[in-house]
Enzyme design. Structure first.
Site, PDB file in Angstrom:
ATOM      1  N   SER A  39      -4.453  -8.142   5.722  1.00 42.06           N
ATOM      2  CA  SER A  39      -4.036  -6.810   6.143  1.00 42.06           C
ATOM      3  C   SER A  39      -3.492  -6.952   7.558  1.00 42.06           C
ATOM      4  O   SER A  39      -4.207  -7.345   8.475  1.00 42.06           O
ATOM      5  CB  SER A  39      -5.229  -5.843   6.118  1.00 42.06           C
ATOM      6  OG  SER A  39      -4.848  -4.589   6.628  1.00 42.06           O
ATOM      7  N   ASP A  60      -7.719   4.165  11.394  1.00 43.05           N
ATOM      8  CA  ASP A  60      -6.393   4.769  11.406  1.00 43.05           C
ATOM      9  C   ASP A  60      -6.345   6.131  10.728  1.00 43.05           C
ATOM     10  O   ASP A  60      -5.548   6.988  11.107  1.00 43.05           O
ATOM     11  CB  ASP A  60      -5.378   3.822  10.766  1.00 43.05           C
ATOM     12  CG  ASP A  60      -4.919   2.736  11.728  1.00 43.05           C
ATOM     13  OD1 ASP A  60      -5.107   2.904  12.945  1.00 43.05           O
ATOM     14  OD2 ASP A  60      -4.366   1.731  11.258  1.00 43.05           O
ATOM     15  N   ARG A  76      -0.442   4.730  16.875  1.00 43.45           N
ATOM     16  CA  ARG A  76      -0.657   5.827  15.931  1.00 43.45           C
ATOM     17  C   ARG A  76      -0.253   7.198  16.460  1.00 43.45           C
ATOM     18  O   ARG A  76       0.305   8.008  15.710  1.00 43.45           O
ATOM     19  CB  ARG A  76      -2.117   5.850  15.451  1.00 43.45           C
ATOM     20  CG  ARG A  76      -2.570   4.597  14.684  1.00 43.45           C
ATOM     21  CD  ARG A  76      -1.487   3.997  13.858  1.00 43.45           C
ATOM     22  NE  ARG A  76      -1.948   2.937  12.960  1.00 43.45           N
ATOM     23  CZ  ARG A  76      -1.189   1.951  12.543  1.00 43.45           C
ATOM     24  NH1 ARG A  76       0.064   1.862  12.969  1.00 43.45           N
ATOM     25  NH2 ARG A  76      -1.641   1.050  11.712  1.00 43.45           N
ATOM     26  N   ASP A 102       0.817  -1.214   0.000  1.00 40.65           N
ATOM     27  CA  ASP A 102       0.000   0.000   0.000  1.00 40.65           C
ATOM     28  C   ASP A 102       0.848   1.261   0.000  1.00 40.65           C
ATOM     29  O   ASP A 102       0.654   2.160  -0.828  1.00 40.65           O
ATOM     30  CB  ASP A 102      -0.931   0.016   1.224  1.00 40.65           C
ATOM     31  CG  ASP A 102      -2.047  -1.016   1.107  1.00 40.65           C
ATOM     32  OD1 ASP A 102      -1.892  -1.968   0.330  1.00 40.65           O
ATOM     33  OD2 ASP A 102      -3.057  -0.871   1.803  1.00 40.65           O
TER      34      ASP A 102
END
Length: 398
Positions: free
Chosen positions: A183, A129, A100, A18
């Site tokens: 994923s 996210d 994050r 990605d």
């Protein structure tokens, strides 16, 4: 972002499919200078290989940042969260969510360092996210430009993404079955898996994707005991050996992994309103969660303990939804940290085929009274309880 001019952008770059596609797309779409930032949070990625991938896509060496943030991650993000015993919706130990804020923080710092006017991430327009990253960006730099390719481009499916990668000679990873992989998000606290068969919550996974733990039914037949020492709510040693925060979590991951500790298969409610199924493996974190609650059980007064339990869902939701860099999270953190001043001692846990059983807890700060708890205590007048009950039941009898 389509109508805004961008000079230089800092991309959160994992080296995977990605973000490699995003890197190329940013160059083509915005005709801007791209700086890549890869955070090592204990996911065991080959940082040298990631640098090579970025270089092969035309990124100058001076614009490739790879940094080991594992100690900061555990000390300043994971441990504060575990002081709260944070669980989202009863199961999720927030392994992705807690990573994050740190990535966003360092991206903003690098953007300032290199004079970038934008940052970019690889989160999809359906997930949590995107919110977590962008709340972090704007909290730390309200004027920063944010590029979210998944909300802009026409690569609206995994197949289109793969075709784009092939056209631009970007390698496409495959799993053991020759298909695109799950994923996956990994860091020192956990691994998470989404996609493929997991998209149907009615189908049992074979868990062939697991990387960190042995399935409980395949774990060793003999139990193992582990002792964790806490100081002011944070773990500081395992089996008497003092370890740094990151190394302590690594050690517990190793121990818990071989006993099948920390596997959950859940359907959770994303912040944007979509339900999603995920499989998480969090061996060390699961041990820490149970051990921390155990040491609190003998060092925290009842009302303080219950107050923590009351605010925990709010605290967990703030982290899950991306509000780490907010006053309300900091206010709750201050309350939680205050509660940990006397949370010191040693917890012994028994690990066996997926289960964590607390077998002992000891502390010099213990407020547990064996005398009061004993049936043989002659100093406690049991008849005193009658008045207590009559007063507190008055509203039932009126």
């Amino acid at each position: 972002m389509n109508n805004q001019k961008v000079r230089k952008v800092v991309l959160a770059y994992s080296g995977g499919l990605d973000t490699s596609v995003i890197l190329k797309w940013l160059q083509d779409k915005y005709n801007c200078e791209v700086v890549t930032f890869t955070a090592d949070l204990g996911q065991d990625d080959d940082l040298a290989l990631i640098r090579e991938k970025a270089s092969a896509l035309g990124i100058k060496d001076k614009n490739i940042y790879t940094e080991d943030l594992t100690e900061e991650f555990v000390q300043d993000f994971v441990f504060p969260m575990f002081r709260a015993n944070a669980l989202y919706e009863g199961y999720y130990l927030l392994g992705t969510a807690i990573a994050r804020p740190l990535i966003a923080k360092r991206q903003i710092e690098i953007a300032k360092l290199v004079g970038a006017d934008a940052v970019a991430h690889g989160a999809t327009g359906k997930g949590n996210d995107q919110v977590r990253f962008e709340f972090g960006y704007y909290s730390l730099n309200p004027k920063i430009k944010v590029i979210s390719p998944w909300r802009e481009w026409d690569l609206t499916s995994r197949n289109k993404l793969i075709e784009y990668a092939k056209v631009h000679n970007i390698s496409v990873p495959q799993d053991k079955t020759g298909e695109p992989p799950y994923s996956i998000d990994s860091n020192l606290l956990h691994n998470s898996f989404e996609g493929k068969v997991l998209e149907d919550p009615g189908i049992e996974s074979d868990y062939s994707m697991l990387q960190r733990i042995t399935l409980p039914e395949q774990a060793q037949d003999n139990p193992e005991y582990v002792e964790i020492t806490f100081a002011k709510g944070d773990p500081v040693s395992v089996d008497g050996t003092k370890l740094s925060p990151a190394n302590l979590l690594r050690k517990l991951n190793e121990i818990g992994g071989r006993h099948g500790i920390g596997l959950v298969d859940i359907v959770e409610n994303r912040y944007i309103g979509i339900k999603s199924r995920g499989v998480y493996e969090t061996p060390g974190g699961t041990i820490l969660f149970h051990a921390h609650r155990a040491i609190e059980s003998i060092t925290l007064e009842k009302a303080a303990s219950h107050l923590k339990d009351e605010i925990m869902p709010k605290y967990a939701a703030l982290i899950y939804n991306g509000y780490w860099w907010t006053h309300e999270r900091e206010m709750l953190q201050a309350l939680i940290d205050k509660s940990q001043e006397s949370v010191n001692g040693i917890v012994r846990a028994k690990l066996y085929k997926g289960s964590v059983t607390i077998v002992s807890r000891k502390s010099d700060n213990s407020i547990y009274s064996q005398t009061l708890a004993s049936f043989d205590d002659e100093n406690y007048n049991q008849s005193d309880a009658e008045g207590f009950i009559r007063i507190n039941s008055l509203r039932f009898r009126v």
